[in-house]
Design an enzyme around this catalytic site. Structure first.
Site, PDB file in Angstrom:
ATOM      1  N   ARG A  73     124.279 -15.603 -12.471  1.00  0.00           N
ATOM      2  CA  ARG A  73     122.911 -15.331 -12.022  1.00  0.00           C
ATOM      3  C   ARG A  73     121.987 -16.443 -12.507  1.00  0.00           C
ATOM      4  O   ARG A  73     121.914 -16.703 -13.707  1.00  0.00           O
ATOM      5  CB  ARG A  73     122.426 -13.980 -12.565  1.00  0.00           C
ATOM      6  CG  ARG A  73     120.991 -13.676 -12.205  1.00  0.00           C
ATOM      7  CD  ARG A  73     120.561 -12.260 -12.624  1.00  0.00           C
ATOM      8  NE  ARG A  73     119.174 -12.049 -12.255  1.00  0.00           N
ATOM      9  CZ  ARG A  73     118.208 -11.674 -13.105  1.00  0.00           C
ATOM     10  NH1 ARG A  73     118.479 -11.428 -14.368  1.00  0.00           N
ATOM     11  NH2 ARG A  73     116.965 -11.539 -12.683  1.00  0.00           N
ATOM     12  N   HIS A 118     111.383 -15.932 -11.398  1.00  0.00           N
ATOM     13  CA  HIS A 118     111.599 -15.476 -12.770  1.00  0.00           C
ATOM     14  C   HIS A 118     110.469 -16.044 -13.635  1.00  0.00           C
ATOM     15  O   HIS A 118     110.669 -16.984 -14.400  1.00  0.00           O
ATOM     16  CB  HIS A 118     112.984 -15.918 -13.261  1.00  0.00           C
ATOM     17  CG  HIS A 118     113.497 -15.138 -14.432  1.00  0.00           C
ATOM     18  ND1 HIS A 118     114.716 -14.483 -14.429  1.00  0.00           N
ATOM     19  CD2 HIS A 118     112.958 -14.888 -15.648  1.00  0.00           C
ATOM     20  CE1 HIS A 118     114.907 -13.884 -15.602  1.00  0.00           C
ATOM     21  NE2 HIS A 118     113.849 -14.114 -16.356  1.00  0.00           N
ATOM     22  N   GLU A 163     111.675  -8.563 -13.009  1.00  0.00           N
ATOM     23  CA  GLU A 163     110.825  -7.806 -13.929  1.00  0.00           C
ATOM     24  C   GLU A 163     109.336  -7.868 -13.608  1.00  0.00           C
ATOM     25  O   GLU A 163     108.540  -8.394 -14.402  1.00  0.00           O
ATOM     26  CB  GLU A 163     111.060  -8.276 -15.373  1.00  0.00           C
ATOM     27  CG  GLU A 163     112.505  -8.138 -15.810  1.00  0.00           C
ATOM     28  CD  GLU A 163     112.718  -8.417 -17.297  1.00  0.00           C
ATOM     29  OE1 GLU A 163     111.819  -8.979 -17.938  1.00  0.00           O
ATOM     30  OE2 GLU A 163     113.782  -8.054 -17.814  1.00  0.00           O
ATOM     31  N   ASN A 305     117.631  -4.376 -15.572  1.00  0.00           N
ATOM     32  CA  ASN A 305     117.700  -5.125 -16.825  1.00  0.00           C
ATOM     33  C   ASN A 305     117.489  -4.135 -17.966  1.00  0.00           C
ATOM     34  O   ASN A 305     116.414  -3.541 -18.084  1.00  0.00           O
ATOM     35  CB  ASN A 305     116.602  -6.196 -16.902  1.00  0.00           C
ATOM     36  CG  ASN A 305     116.776  -7.287 -15.852  1.00  0.00           C
ATOM     37  OD1 ASN A 305     117.771  -7.329 -15.121  1.00  0.00           O
ATOM     38  ND2 ASN A 305     115.791  -8.169 -15.766  1.00  0.00           N
ATOM     39  N   TYR A 307     117.811  -3.418 -22.155  1.00  0.00           N
ATOM     40  CA  TYR A 307     118.017  -3.964 -23.496  1.00  0.00           C
ATOM     41  C   TYR A 307     118.053  -2.923 -24.603  1.00  0.00           C
ATOM     42  O   TYR A 307     118.804  -3.046 -25.551  1.00  0.00           O
ATOM     43  CB  TYR A 307     116.932  -5.008 -23.823  1.00  0.00           C
ATOM     44  CG  TYR A 307     117.167  -6.320 -23.097  1.00  0.00           C
ATOM     45  CD1 TYR A 307     117.993  -7.288 -23.639  1.00  0.00           C
ATOM     46  CD2 TYR A 307     116.587  -6.556 -21.858  1.00  0.00           C
ATOM     47  CE1 TYR A 307     118.247  -8.477 -22.968  1.00  0.00           C
ATOM     48  CE2 TYR A 307     116.833  -7.742 -21.184  1.00  0.00           C
ATOM     49  CZ  TYR A 307     117.661  -8.708 -21.738  1.00  0.00           C
ATOM     50  OH  TYR A 307     117.914  -9.869 -21.066  1.00  0.00           O
ATOM     51  N   GLU A 373     120.790  -7.714 -16.348  1.00  0.00           N
ATOM     52  CA  GLU A 373     120.610  -8.296 -17.680  1.00  0.00           C
ATOM     53  C   GLU A 373     120.926  -7.254 -18.732  1.00  0.00           C
ATOM     54  O   GLU A 373     120.550  -6.082 -18.596  1.00  0.00           O
ATOM     55  CB  GLU A 373     119.156  -8.752 -17.929  1.00  0.00           C
ATOM     56  CG  GLU A 373     118.784 -10.053 -17.291  1.00  0.00           C
ATOM     57  CD  GLU A 373     117.342 -10.467 -17.605  1.00  0.00           C
ATOM     58  OE1 GLU A 373     116.828 -10.127 -18.695  1.00  0.00           O
ATOM     59  OE2 GLU A 373     116.744 -11.121 -16.735  1.00  0.00           O
TER      60      GLU A 373
HETATM   61  C1  PNW Z   1     113.733 -10.466 -20.075  1.00  0.00           C
HETATM   62  N1  PNW Z   1     109.589  -7.926 -24.294  1.00  0.00           N
HETATM   63  O1  PNW Z   1     112.390 -10.583 -20.437  1.00  0.00           O
HETATM   64  C2  PNW Z   1     113.843 -11.646 -19.163  1.00  0.00           C
HETATM   65  O2  PNW Z   1     114.197 -11.342 -17.849  1.00  0.00           O
HETATM   66  C3  PNW Z   1     114.623 -12.774 -19.730  1.00  0.00           C
HETATM   67  O3  PNW Z   1     114.147 -13.963 -19.152  1.00  0.00           O
HETATM   68  C4  PNW Z   1     114.533 -12.776 -21.238  1.00  0.00           C
HETATM   69  O4  PNW Z   1     115.114 -13.917 -21.796  1.00  0.00           O
HETATM   70  C5  PNW Z   1     115.204 -11.507 -21.720  1.00  0.00           C
HETATM   71  O5  PNW Z   1     114.584 -10.369 -21.166  1.00  0.00           O
HETATM   72  C6  PNW Z   1     115.246 -11.341 -23.223  1.00  0.00           C
HETATM   73  O6  PNW Z   1     113.953 -11.158 -23.740  1.00  0.00           O
HETATM   74  C7  PNW Z   1     111.765  -9.894 -21.414  1.00  0.00           C
HETATM   75  O7  PNW Z   1     108.820  -8.585 -25.066  1.00  0.00           O
HETATM   76  C8  PNW Z   1     110.857 -10.586 -22.178  1.00  0.00           C
HETATM   77  O8  PNW Z   1     109.631  -6.658 -24.366  1.00  0.00           O
HETATM   78  C9  PNW Z   1     110.130  -9.947 -23.141  1.00  0.00           C
HETATM   79  C10 PNW Z   1     110.319  -8.586 -23.323  1.00  0.00           C
HETATM   80  C11 PNW Z   1     111.250  -7.891 -22.553  1.00  0.00           C
HETATM   81  C12 PNW Z   1     111.957  -8.549 -21.602  1.00  0.00           C
END
Ligand code: PNW
Length: 469
Positions: A73, A118, A163, A305, A307, A373
């Protein structure tokens, strides 16, 4: 076990890896401008060079092959292709760059999944109002059509916007991402609205003009944590967790997958807060009109995505001013049993992904899902033998398998974030998400596989053919 044709991937984004910020006619983006202002990014760092993938693409390709992924990706830099954001002027060197990337991937039997946007809006379009301006949707549609036309013979998986929630909130409400606006309680809703309109226009263009020939699939990538009530027996906490999901995932997923409009709970909360603060004027959450493209049904799959997870209870606002947090009235806390990895926001909660996948199945009519992601960061002391990250990937992928087999979620692929260490937005190079280490002090920006990269490649090799070997 995973389906035979399951997509095993890794991801990156243009601004985070390419560098070459002024190379061969590329125009500036809002991230170029943002990073070049003092006080925006950790250590005044920027993506001027980053991993220099613009010149070192072959090195990236070696990493991709070493992992043995079936999919990669990447995102296209809008301003590299169209320096002033419009199709009036095409930068052919940029076209050649992405043609080579795509052709090389296919030659190695790796399918590209391509994100059009992005976070890196051409600065010229920001100067005309950026995502706050309704006209941006037409400009994005032109850019999207240009990309479908140019690359769509070979690219079959498209993400329009990555996002929108992060772009809207971090970029226009919190001001910690480009373009750095802090217009609390208003701008983010407008930006989100225009992103949905832009996405829908591009999907309709693909659907009517390109799909018949190109036969690909288009979606938008939505980020969400898993939110659960702080006290699962407390009705207020349950309602707060539902509100949080509505304000994060529902904001974009409801219009696209459920009703063509925002979740009711979101509008009710925003309008009630406006009334309470005697805010005059129309709802801060815009409405779709008959002039807008139909939003409902404009995704061929669900791109998630994921996390981390949060425990939620009412609260966490910003006092007597307007802001999204107060509208949402959902305070997010961490469970003390969840380990924190790297950045403070990233609690390791693999089971949250399974719960979120089940929620998506039940709420959004059992769509095909790609996890576009998911990853784990390192901060501080460098560990090449990153055992924690290895555990993280193993545990998380196990939860995906449970979602498929025990919950019947139609998960079609999993993309680790990220292929290699890169420019982690406001955190600069201090936060490392890579499966490959990048030595940013080395002129050649040497890439070296982490233990987690080796482990991930083993997992892929084991499950790629469908049966565990
Ligand atoms: C995503 N937060 O972004 C993005 O899609 C990626 O580019 C990035 O590298 C990845 O998550 C890891 O952070 C985020 O501050 C950026 O909560 C910031 C946040 C969450 C997602």
């Amino acid at each position: 076990m995973f389906p035979r044709d399951f997509a095993w991937g890794a991801g990156t984004a243009a601004y985070q890896i390419e560098g070459g910020w002024q190379a061969d006619g590329k125009g500036p983006s809002i991230w170029d401008a943002f990073c070049h202002e003092n006080g925006r990014v950790f250590g005044e760092q920027n993506g001027d060079v980053a991993c220099n993938s613009y010149e070192l693409w072959e090195k990236d390709l070696e990493c991709i092959q070493r992992l043995g992924v079936t999919h990669y990706r990447l995102s296209l830099s809008w301003a590299r292709l169209l320096p002033d954001g419009t199709t009036r002027h095409v930068n052919q060197t940029g076209v050649q760059y992405y043609n080579k990337v795509i052709d090389d991937l296919l030659a190695c039997d790796v399918s590209p999944m391509v994100t059009l946007y992005h976070f890196d809006l051409p600065q010229t379009l920001q100067d005309q109002g950026g995502w706050k301006s309704p006209g941006i949707a037409t400009l994005f549609d032109s850019y999207a059509k240009f990309c479908f036309q140019t690359f769509g013979d070979r690219v079959k998986l498209w993400i329009t916007i990555n996002e929108p929630h992060v772009c809207a909130k971090l970029g226009h409400e919190d001001g910690i991402h480009a373009p750095g606006l802090k217009e609390k309680g208003t701008a983010a809703y407008l930006v989100g609205h225009n992103m949905l309109r832009a996405h829908a226009m591009a999907w309709h263009s693909y659907n009517s003009v390109y799909r018949p020939q190109q036969k690909g699939a288009v979606s938008l990538a939505l980020n969400s944590d898993w939110f659960e009530p702080s006290d699962q027996h407390c009705n207020e906490d349950i309602a707060a967790a539902e509100r949080d999901l509505a304000f994060t995932l529902g904001w974009f997923a409801w219009p696209v997958f459920v009703t063509g409009d925002y979740p009711e709970v979101m509008r009710t909360a925003i309008d009630a807060r406006s009334a309470k603060l005697r805010y005059n004027g129309a709802s801060r959450l815009p409405s779709f009109s008959s002039d807008d493209p139909a939003i409902l049904g404009t995704a061929d799959f669900f791109a998630l995505n994921y996390y981390t997870s949060r425990k939620v209870k009412p609260g966490g606002g910003c006092g007597e001013t307007l802001c999204i947090k107060s509208d949402r009235d959902a305070e997010e806390v961490l469970d003390s049993s969840w380990p924190i990895c790297g950045v403070s926001w990233l609690a390791v909660v693999p089971y949250g992904l399974r719960k979120l996948l089940k929620y998506i199945k039940d709420t959004f009519n059992n769509p095909e899902v790609y996890i576009t992601e998911n990853g784990f960061s390192q901060v501080g002391q460098l560990q090449m033998e990153d055992v924690q990250r290895c555990e993280f990937y193993k545990d998380t992928i196990m939860e995906v398998a449970k979602a498929i087999h025990q919950d019947g979620v139609n998960v079609r692929g999993y993309f680790a974030w990220s292929l290699m260490d890169n420019f982690e937005w406001a955190d600069g190079f201090s936060v490392r998400f890579g499966l490959f280490h990048v030595d940013f002090s080395d002129a050649k920006l040497r890439r070296t596989i982490y233990r987690s990269g080796r482990e991930y490649s083993k997992i892929i090799a084991k499950y790629k053919s469908g049966q565990p070997k």
